[in-house]
Structures are given as C-alpha cells and as structure tokens.
Motif scaffolding. Structure first.
Motif, PDB file in Angstrom:
ATOM      1  N   LEU A  87       0.784  -1.063   0.114  1.00 30.36           N
ATOM      2  CA  LEU A  87      -0.069  -0.224  -0.020  1.00 30.36           C
ATOM      3  C   LEU A  87       0.847   1.204  -0.219  1.00 30.36           C
ATOM      4  O   LEU A  87       0.688   2.051  -0.676  1.00 30.36           O
ATOM      5  N   VAL A  88       1.873   1.235   0.897  1.00 32.59           N
ATOM      6  CA  VAL A  88       2.741   2.471   1.173  1.00 32.59           C
ATOM      7  C   VAL A  88       3.387   2.886  -0.216  1.00 32.59           C
ATOM      8  O   VAL A  88       3.524   3.862  -0.905  1.00 32.59           O
ATOM      9  N   ASN A  89       4.019   1.616  -0.778  1.00 27.36           N
ATOM     10  CA  ASN A  89       4.991   1.830  -1.987  1.00 27.36           C
ATOM     11  C   ASN A  89       3.995   2.382  -3.215  1.00 27.36           C
ATOM     12  O   ASN A  89       4.288   3.085  -4.148  1.00 27.36           O
ATOM     13  N   MET A  90       2.969   1.939  -3.241  1.00 19.83           N
ATOM     14  CA  MET A  90       1.719   2.342  -4.273  1.00 19.83           C
ATOM     15  C   MET A  90       1.605   3.941  -4.177  1.00 19.83           C
ATOM     16  O   MET A  90       1.519   4.516  -5.171  1.00 19.83           O
ATOM     17  N   LEU A  91       1.266   3.998  -2.956  1.00 22.12           N
ATOM     18  CA  LEU A  91       0.682   5.651  -2.758  1.00 22.12           C
ATOM     19  C   LEU A  91       1.916   6.759  -3.102  1.00 22.12           C
ATOM     20  O   LEU A  91       1.814   7.755  -3.714  1.00 22.12           O
ATOM     21  N   LEU A  92       3.152   6.305  -2.556  1.00 18.11           N
ATOM     22  CA  LEU A  92       4.305   7.187  -2.598  1.00 18.11           C
ATOM     23  C   LEU A  92       4.542   7.094  -4.121  1.00 18.11           C
ATOM     24  O   LEU A  92       5.230   8.240  -4.713  1.00 18.11           O
ATOM     25  N   HIS A  93       4.504   6.067  -4.801  1.00 20.31           N
ATOM     26  CA  HIS A  93       4.945   6.098  -6.308  1.00 20.31           C
ATOM     27  C   HIS A  93       4.052   6.981  -6.862  1.00 20.31           C
ATOM     28  O   HIS A  93       4.458   7.697  -7.770  1.00 20.31           O
ATOM     29  N   VAL A  94       2.676   7.159  -6.679  1.00 16.16           N
ATOM     30  CA  VAL A  94       1.708   7.966  -7.381  1.00 16.16           C
ATOM     31  C   VAL A  94       1.886   9.098  -6.922  1.00 16.16           C
ATOM     32  O   VAL A  94       2.024  10.114  -7.703  1.00 16.16           O
ATOM     33  N   LEU A  95       2.372   9.561  -5.631  1.00 16.78           N
ATOM     34  CA  LEU A  95       2.641  10.943  -5.308  1.00 16.78           C
ATOM     35  C   LEU A  95       3.834  11.409  -5.856  1.00 16.78           C
ATOM     36  O   LEU A  95       4.092  12.695  -6.367  1.00 16.78           O
ATOM     37  N   THR A  96       4.809  10.740  -6.101  1.00 14.53           N
ATOM     38  CA  THR A  96       6.119  11.022  -6.732  1.00 14.53           C
ATOM     39  C   THR A  96       5.632  11.539  -8.130  1.00 14.53           C
ATOM     40  O   THR A  96       6.325  12.447  -8.588  1.00 14.53           O
ATOM     41  N   LYS A  97       4.844  10.696  -8.916  1.00 16.32           N
ATOM     42  CA  LYS A  97       4.429  11.327 -10.198  1.00 16.32           C
ATOM     43  C   LYS A  97       3.897  12.629 -10.484  1.00 16.32           C
ATOM     44  O   LYS A  97       4.061  13.345 -11.147  1.00 16.32           O
ATOM     45  N   LEU A  98       2.976  12.835  -9.334  1.00 17.91           N
ATOM     46  CA  LEU A  98       2.120  13.914  -9.381  1.00 17.91           C
ATOM     47  C   LEU A  98       2.789  15.243  -8.928  1.00 17.91           C
ATOM     48  O   LEU A  98       2.404  16.365  -9.578  1.00 17.91           O
ATOM     49  N   VAL A  99       3.497  15.202  -7.752  1.00 21.32           N
ATOM     50  CA  VAL A  99       4.399  16.478  -7.159  1.00 21.32           C
ATOM     51  C   VAL A  99       5.510  16.316  -7.237  1.00 21.32           C
ATOM     52  O   VAL A  99       6.325  17.267  -6.977  1.00 21.32           O
ATOM     53  N   GLY A 100       6.309  15.368  -7.785  1.00 19.99           N
ATOM     54  CA  GLY A 100       7.637  15.269  -8.024  1.00 19.99           C
ATOM     55  C   GLY A 100       8.408  15.929  -9.034  1.00 19.99           C
ATOM     56  O   GLY A 100       7.380  16.592  -9.725  1.00 19.99           O
ATOM     57  N   ARG A 131       6.789  16.854   2.034  1.00 20.23           N
ATOM     58  CA  ARG A 131       6.555  18.473   2.486  1.00 20.23           C
ATOM     59  C   ARG A 131       6.307  19.486   1.209  1.00 20.23           C
ATOM     60  O   ARG A 131       5.260  20.030   1.652  1.00 20.23           O
ATOM     61  N   LYS A 132       6.492  18.932   0.066  1.00 18.40           N
ATOM     62  CA  LYS A 132       5.758  19.524  -1.080  1.00 18.40           C
ATOM     63  C   LYS A 132       4.523  19.121  -1.146  1.00 18.40           C
ATOM     64  O   LYS A 132       3.616  20.107  -1.843  1.00 18.40           O
ATOM     65  N   ALA A 133       4.106  17.679  -1.065  1.00 18.11           N
ATOM     66  CA  ALA A 133       2.817  17.456  -0.996  1.00 18.11           C
ATOM     67  C   ALA A 133       1.813  18.087  -0.221  1.00 18.11           C
ATOM     68  O   ALA A 133       0.826  18.482  -0.569  1.00 18.11           O
ATOM     69  N   VAL A 134       2.381  18.457   0.943  1.00 17.48           N
ATOM     70  CA  VAL A 134       1.501  19.084   2.031  1.00 17.48           C
ATOM     71  C   VAL A 134       1.337  20.378   1.605  1.00 17.48           C
ATOM     72  O   VAL A 134       0.258  21.110   1.556  1.00 17.48           O
ATOM     73  N   ASN A 135       2.340  21.274   0.870  1.00 23.44           N
ATOM     74  CA  ASN A 135       2.180  22.597   0.636  1.00 23.44           C
ATOM     75  C   ASN A 135       1.110  22.492  -0.537  1.00 23.44           C
ATOM     76  O   ASN A 135       0.385  23.709  -0.557  1.00 23.44           O
ATOM     77  N   ARG A 136       1.211  21.653  -1.553  1.00 22.68           N
ATOM     78  CA  ARG A 136       0.645  21.637  -2.488  1.00 22.68           C
ATOM     79  C   ARG A 136      -1.081  21.346  -2.140  1.00 22.68           C
ATOM     80  O   ARG A 136      -2.183  21.878  -2.496  1.00 22.68           O
ATOM     81  N   CYS A 137      -1.225  20.413  -1.108  1.00 21.28           N
ATOM     82  CA  CYS A 137      -2.492  20.223  -0.587  1.00 21.28           C
ATOM     83  C   CYS A 137      -3.170  21.589   0.023  1.00 21.28           C
ATOM     84  O   CYS A 137      -4.355  21.853  -0.240  1.00 21.28           O
ATOM     85  N   LYS A 138      -2.516  22.356   0.685  1.00 18.60           N
ATOM     86  CA  LYS A 138      -2.903  23.445   1.267  1.00 18.60           C
ATOM     87  C   LYS A 138      -3.062  24.594   0.227  1.00 18.60           C
ATOM     88  O   LYS A 138      -4.168  25.340   0.381  1.00 18.60           O
ATOM     89  N   GLN A 139      -2.337  24.775  -0.478  1.00 21.35           N
ATOM     90  CA  GLN A 139      -2.476  25.731  -1.827  1.00 21.35           C
ATOM     91  C   GLN A 139      -3.964  25.683  -2.443  1.00 21.35           C
ATOM     92  O   GLN A 139      -4.632  26.357  -2.951  1.00 21.35           O
ATOM     93  N   LEU A 181       2.527  14.534   9.136  1.00 24.28           N
ATOM     94  CA  LEU A 181       3.147  13.235   8.733  1.00 24.28           C
ATOM     95  C   LEU A 181       4.522  13.523   8.423  1.00 24.28           C
ATOM     96  O   LEU A 181       5.515  12.739   8.587  1.00 24.28           O
ATOM     97  N   PRO A 182       4.925  14.412   7.652  1.00 22.54           N
ATOM     98  CA  PRO A 182       6.153  14.754   7.401  1.00 22.54           C
ATOM     99  C   PRO A 182       7.326  14.859   8.522  1.00 22.54           C
ATOM    100  O   PRO A 182       8.309  14.121   8.574  1.00 22.54           O
ATOM    101  N   ASP A 183       6.726  15.325   9.645  1.00 19.39           N
ATOM    102  CA  ASP A 183       7.669  15.407  10.773  1.00 19.39           C
ATOM    103  C   ASP A 183       7.907  13.844  11.435  1.00 19.39           C
ATOM    104  O   ASP A 183       8.916  13.522  11.830  1.00 19.39           O
ATOM    105  N   SER A 184       6.557  13.050  11.281  1.00 18.45           N
ATOM    106  CA  SER A 184       6.522  11.819  11.842  1.00 18.45           C
ATOM    107  C   SER A 184       7.468  10.861  11.017  1.00 18.45           C
ATOM    108  O   SER A 184       8.246   9.957  11.439  1.00 18.45           O
TER     109      SER A 184
END
Length: 382
Positions: A196-209, A263-271, A286-289
């Motif tokens: 689950l984690v690898n799938m979510l992070l893979h997609v996140l990398t593509k969208l905001v990386g 941290r970029k994902a959190v910023n994009r989410c807020k924007q 989550l980033p600090d954790s």
C-alpha cells in the motif's frame, strides 16, 4: 457477469455516466424512490461482501476484461458505501483475514499495474502532442516517422483512456473503505502495508515530484485524467493512516520516500485546499513523523548489517519480523513474504510443492533469538 449486470441495469446514473434505462427499472416500488440495490433486504445482507470477494476473484480473467469488471464493481461498491444499511455487511469481509487479503491483493495488483502504465504513457502522449504542435518541425519530418508517432499516440491514448477510469475508482475505493477503523487495520497487516505504502508514494512522486510537468497533456479530461482529484484522494488516504505506527514506519522505509516530496505534497494540498479540518491536520503532521521514523530506521539498518544469516529472509534477504516454518521444504521465511507469494502461486517457492498459508507454522524459538539479539544490539548502540 454479476457485477456487469448490476452495473449496467441497476446502478443509477451519475454525473460521469448517463444511460437510457428508465428509473422504473432500478427503483423499487413502494420505497419512495429507493433503488433495489439499497433497499432490498437480501442485497443489504450479502451484496457488499460478495462484490468485495468478486473484485479479488477476477484477478485471473483476461487483462482488459479484468479492468472492465473491476471498474464496474468499484462503482457499485462506492454506491453501496453511501448507504448506512450496507455498512454492516462491508465489515463482514474483515472477519475473514484470508478473504480480505485476496481482495486487497486485487486492489494492489490492479493499482500498481494501472499506475505504471498510465505514468509511462502520459509523458509519451505529451511528447507527441508537443511535436505535432510545432508545425515547422512536424512538416519537416519524413512521412514514415510521422505515421509512427501518430500510430503510437493513438495506442497510448486508447490505453490511458481504458486504464485511468479504473485507476481513479480504485484510489477512491481505498479512501472510503479506510474510513472504517476495522478495514484500515487489515490494510496495516505486514503483508499488505508495504505494498500500500509503495503504491501511494509512487503515485505521489509522479504527481508532485520533479517530473510532474511531463504529465501535463492537452485536454486531460479527454483521458479521464484529473490530477487535482487524484492528489486529493491520495492526500486523504495518507491522512487516514498518518497516525498508524506501522504505516509511518513503512513509508520511512520505502525507496520512494523522501522528506522534500512529503513537504511539497503538504504545501500543494494547502494551496489547492484539497483537505480541511482534522484530515488536513493529520496530513500536515506526517512529514515530521516520517522524518523521525526515518532516523530510527537508519540506526537499525546500521545494526542489521551484521545480522546472522539465519535471521534473514532467504528470498528477500531482509531481516525477518515474523519468521515461519514451511513444512513442505523445511525452510524458514518471513510471514509477509510467503503470504504475498501464496496469493499468486499456491506452491512452496523452494520446491514447488503444494502449500497453503494454513500449513505454515510460527518459528517461535528463532523469533525469540532474533528479538534478544536485536535488543542487545540496540542497547550497545545506545
């Protein structure tokens, strides 16, 4: 065909789907406009768990047939989830761990396959669109080369249009199902959480990386590509799991994880105002954790470099967390490794003899030795 018939005949139209079937066909008489799917007592009792199991069972049908079946089932499940009368039935699958893992494995396999395909083809589509938009460069190309590019573009567009609807529905399904604590707990099982984690992070990398620009095709709606909605669904899933120790540790251990990405994902989410309230608060933490967990894992990794060979999984060469004994080959492996293997191949990976998860036995003595060794190593470092 059960899912297909229910989808085509009994599922009401929505903003993404218009049909000519009159509402009288799928609306139960005497229920003040309620549909058969939501109002029928037998459907309330059995339909949701049956569809969840069916989602896993279609794994071995044809590739395109499987995609169509699962897209229909995902739409049905989302519709049923919106009815409180069906929620109790959804929980029934959580009472059978093996059945749930089969269903969840279907989700993971499907999503990983779809994401890999879509994220490979969208940049190719963008590249072809840019080439064709430059009229001077395009006209200077040999006709044969232009035919190759347009032919490849047609193929990629057709594949993406088939894959993205199911990809979107699967992410949405992961989101609404995991609002339930019991279901979320099963996704945190050792054999499921890492996938689950690898799938979510893979997609996140593509969208905001750094390569997110490569996905910006012309007229994305034509492909059912809605990156803002996809990112919202991802952020919501991360938020749901953000307080789970197992999830945080798996994220920090994943090869896709890096602090800047989160941290970029959190910023994009807020924007983009994708989340609000408690969901946003959980995601922001989550980033600090993850950074804290990554530091602890780094310390453990240094310790495990010198771990005895018998503590390592013989297939993945990783330090085992829950060693189990395979009676068919008298081999010890990590439980998560053999569980994942048996989902796709019901044989012992060491000698191909028939094997089921019920046949494996905990390697209790070895586990105690491993725990003692790790405790002493950590104490020595401290």
């Amino acid at each position: 065909k059960l899912g297909d018939v229910l989808y085509e005949v009994y599922l009401p139209s929505d903003e993404h789907r218009r049909r000519s079937i009159p509402s009288s066909v799928y609306t139960a008489p005497g229920t003040r406009g309620q549909t058969y799917l939501r109002s029928d007592p037998f459907a309330q009792e059995t339909l949701a768990p049956s569809l969840l199991l069916l989602y896993g069972e279609v794994e071995h049908t044809g590739y395109y047939e499987k995609m169509g079946h699962r897209a229909n089932i995902a739409s049905l499940l989302k519709y049923l989830w919106g009815s409180k009368e069906h929620r109790r039935a959804f929980k029934r699958i959580t009472q059978n761990k093996d059945s749930f893992i089969k269903f969840a494995n279907g989700i993971m396999n499907e999503t990983n396959s779809l994401i890999a395909s879509v994220m490979e083809k969208l940049p190719e589509i963008r590249q072809a669109q840019l080439q064709m938009a430059n009229s001077e460069q395009w006209s200077a190309m040999p006709e044969e080369q232009r035919e190759i590019i347009t032919g490849r573009l047609d193929e990629n567009e057709a594949d993406v249009k088939r894959a993205l609807p199911l990809c979107n529905k699967t992410l949405q399904m992961l989101g609404f199902l995991n609002t339930d604590k019991d279901i979320r707990g099963l996704f945190l099982l050792e054999e499921m959480c890492a996938r689950l984690v690898n799938m979510l992070l893979h997609v996140l990398t593509k969208l905001v990386g750094s390569k997110g620009l490569e996905l910006r095709v012309n007229n994305p709606e034509d492909y059912n590509f809605r990156p803002k909605e996809m990112l919202r669904d991802l952020c919501a899933i991360f938020s749901l799991f953000g307080n789970a120790k197992e999830f945080v540790e798996q994220c920090a251990h994943s090869g896709y994880y890096n602090d800047d990405l989160m941290r970029k994902a959190v910023n994009r989410c807020k924007q983009l105002t994708l989340l609000s309230g408690q969901s946003l608060e959980n995601f922001q933490k989550l980033p600090d954790s993850l950074q804290l967990a990554a530091d602890l894992i780094s310390n453990d990794d240094a310790i495990l470099v010198n771990a005895p060979d018998e503590f390592m999984d013989p297939l993945l060469m990783t330090f085992m967390k829950d060693p189990v004994f395979l009676p068919t080959s008298e081999t010890i492996v990590d439980r998560s490794t053999i569980t994942q293997h048996l989902l796709n191949d019901p044989t012992d990976p060491f000698n191909r003899k028939e094997l089921t998860i019920e046949m494996v036995k905990p390697a209790i003595e070895l586990r105690e030795q491993m725990e003692d060794w790790l405790k002493k190593q950590r104490a020595a470092v401290a």
